[in-house]
Design an enzyme around this catalytic site. Sequence first.
Site, mmCIF file in Angstrom:
data_model
loop_
_atom_site.group_PDB
_atom_site.id
_atom_site.type_symbol
_atom_site.label_atom_id
_atom_site.label_comp_id
_atom_site.label_asym_id
_atom_site.label_seq_id
_atom_site.Cartn_x
_atom_site.Cartn_y
_atom_site.Cartn_z
ATOM 1 C CB THR A 140 -0.897 -0.011 1.258
ATOM 2 O OG1 THR A 140 -1.494 1.273 1.411
ATOM 3 C CG2 THR A 140 -0.116 -0.296 2.529
ATOM 4 C CG ASP A 141 -1.105 5.000 -0.959
ATOM 5 O OD1 ASP A 141 -1.632 4.375 -0.008
ATOM 6 O OD2 ASP A 141 -1.712 5.869 -1.625
ATOM 7 C CD GLU A 142 -3.159 3.719 4.659
ATOM 8 O OE1 GLU A 142 -2.878 3.525 5.847
ATOM 9 O OE2 GLU A 142 -4.320 3.819 4.252
ATOM 10 C CE1 TYR A 165 -3.327 -2.410 6.045
ATOM 11 C CE2 TYR A 165 -3.111 -0.081 5.504
ATOM 12 C CZ TYR A 165 -3.254 -1.387 5.099
ATOM 13 O OH TYR A 165 -3.315 -1.691 3.749
ATOM 14 C CE LYS A 169 -0.228 -4.409 3.129
ATOM 15 N NZ LYS A 169 -0.693 -5.758 2.638
#
Length: 351
Positions: A140-142, A165, A169
């Site tokens: 994810t870009d997060e 979260y 990741k």
Amino acid sequence: MKKILITGGAGFIGSAFVRQTLRKHPDYQVINLDALTYAGNLETLADVEKNPNYRFIKGDIGAKDLVEQLFAEGLDYVVNFAAESHVDRSIAGPEIFARTNILGTQNLLEAARRYWPVREPHRPADGAESPAPRYLQVSTDEVYGTLGQTGYFTEETPLQPNSPYSASKAGADLLVRAYFQTFGLPLLTTRCSNNYGPYQFPEKLIPLMISNALADRPLPVYGDGQNVRDWLHVSDHCEAIDIVLHQGVPGEVYNIGGHNEKENIYIVKLILSELKKPEALIKYVKDRPGHDRRYAIDAGKMAKCFGWRPRYTFEQGIKETLQWYLENQEWVNSVKSGDYQKYYEKQYAGR
Ligand code: NAD
Ligand code: DAU
């Protein structure tokens, strides 16, 4: 026939990828390994369950014996979607995020180490297909953290996750990197921006706002509503994953995004206006702790290496998505029948 293991295939993006793979690669056997947490739902896959090329296995990516058994069958491809995926839940209870997202990924990588031949990493020319086996980590870009008003996340942006979260990741991404560098396994990573489309669990912004608007319940907007996300239709994400899986260079990371930045409040007002509901339903509530201000992906590498670009415009995609939710209230009610009400109360009461 080639064999592909898709983990988390009963979730939002994984189920779209299962469907796409069965359609696009009729010569593949698809194995869907999913623990069926609150976010996984077999009704989502009712249309493919009788397909002779499809097999569902209920199980945890962290279960050693089960995952080894699957690798022992001889897997050509693994795409790991399985994860705890909701930021708010990671704030309420981080532990399961570390267990599933980090240790679960490590278990898959360890099985790959055991069953896949280790060799010098194969580096195909751009656009040429690389031989199986191959493993793709759906990230994810997060993991990049947050942006100010300008700039984009590139594949070189340092990882600075801000929620449990995104930290979990990022942990998984780093394990993938390390297993590539150390053991020479054929591993790829994609990092995508916010997805929207059919079958998204109604804890996430777009389906939650649609669901509340239809029920004339308040629409809870965090903070000032000006946080920005870069929205991509789920089918564009799945197309990009299929390309990277077959043509990507092992060890590389590929950013996937829509160049489609929108403030949350814009999305909320658009949903209300399309559903002909009043803006008085908007309720500004206490902000999410550690709330990332802006995400925006530079997907230039995907365009340069593979000519990939999103097919959907946001205007077309959001209209179709709204229509899908209107026509599939039964699915929404069914996925909300579990612990959703309790979760909703806990998350939003007194906010
Ligand atoms: P989701 O929550 O809808 O689905 C996750 C699926 O994983 C569910 O079916 C669940 O049952 C399954 N699962 C959870 N724990 C498991 C375990 N231990 N073993 C096996 N299965 C398990 O998530 P999603 O939105 O479809 O996201 C899929 C992946 O894509 C995630 O890895 C997420 O981090 C990533 N991602 C999501 C987005 C987005 O906008 N939704 C964007 C970029 C990346
Ligand atoms: O960027 C990719 C990520 O996008 C994925 O990795 C995650 O799995 C996915 O959940 C998503 O994370 P976000 O936190 O961006 O998505 P969410 O739908 O939870 O929230 C989107 C924005 O809307 C965010 O700024 C918070 C805000 N929001 C969300 C909810 C649920 C609200 O204002 N009110 C809400 O009730």
